[in-house]
Design a protein around this motif. Sequence first.
Motif, PDB file in Angstrom:
ATOM      1  N   GLU A 194     -50.575  70.919  -2.240  1.00 55.24           N
ATOM      2  CA  GLU A 194     -49.843  70.290  -1.137  1.00 55.24           C
ATOM      3  C   GLU A 194     -50.619  70.393   0.178  1.00 55.24           C
ATOM      4  O   GLU A 194     -50.607  69.461   0.985  1.00 55.24           O
ATOM      5  N   ALA A 195     -51.308  71.507   0.386  1.00 51.81           N
ATOM      6  CA  ALA A 195     -52.121  71.668   1.592  1.00 51.81           C
ATOM      7  C   ALA A 195     -53.304  70.698   1.579  1.00 51.81           C
ATOM      8  O   ALA A 195     -53.666  70.138   2.626  1.00 51.81           O
ATOM      9  N   ALA A 247     -48.772  75.035  -3.815  1.00 53.27           N
ATOM     10  CA  ALA A 247     -48.900  75.062  -2.349  1.00 53.27           C
ATOM     11  C   ALA A 247     -50.323  74.673  -1.931  1.00 53.27           C
ATOM     12  O   ALA A 247     -50.508  73.968  -0.928  1.00 53.27           O
ATOM     13  N   GLU A 248     -51.316  75.102  -2.691  1.00 52.12           N
ATOM     14  CA  GLU A 248     -52.707  74.742  -2.409  1.00 52.12           C
ATOM     15  C   GLU A 248     -52.904  73.220  -2.535  1.00 52.12           C
ATOM     16  O   GLU A 248     -53.544  72.604  -1.686  1.00 52.12           O
ATOM     17  N   THR A 261     -52.367  67.185   2.744  1.00 52.43           N
ATOM     18  CA  THR A 261     -52.260  67.003   4.193  1.00 52.43           C
ATOM     19  C   THR A 261     -53.618  66.747   4.843  1.00 52.43           C
ATOM     20  O   THR A 261     -53.681  66.203   5.939  1.00 52.43           O
ATOM     21  N   GLN A 262     -54.693  67.141   4.163  1.00 53.40           N
ATOM     22  CA  GLN A 262     -56.047  66.926   4.677  1.00 53.40           C
ATOM     23  C   GLN A 262     -56.621  65.568   4.264  1.00 53.40           C
ATOM     24  O   GLN A 262     -57.758  65.242   4.627  1.00 53.40           O
TER      25      GLN A 262
END
Length: 95
Positions: free
Chosen positions: A19-20, A16-17, A23-24
């Motif tokens: 994937e986050a 999840a980290e 997005t940046q």
Amino acid sequence: MSKYAERVHTDRNKIAELEALVTQLPSEARVALLLEDGRQLRGTVPVQPTVQIFRDAQEQEGVNALLRLDDLADPSHQHHLWLDQVRKVTPLGSF
């Protein structure tokens, strides 16, 4: 693209980290990166990275992403980084 990565991740929180972070890092973003080893890089992301399945040296399957960053001071110089090395992304705005 290689099917091998320096490190692969199977933990849901780490995935999840990653994937986050993706997005940046949209295509054409100008960013400053803080890496886990303390280095700081500034550049342009030519293509947004994608989290993919890789294997490590022990053939363990997991995920990571490869990031290409064109150096801001010398755009002909490219950095190729595993996304799990990135600790912080700071947008630098447009040209």
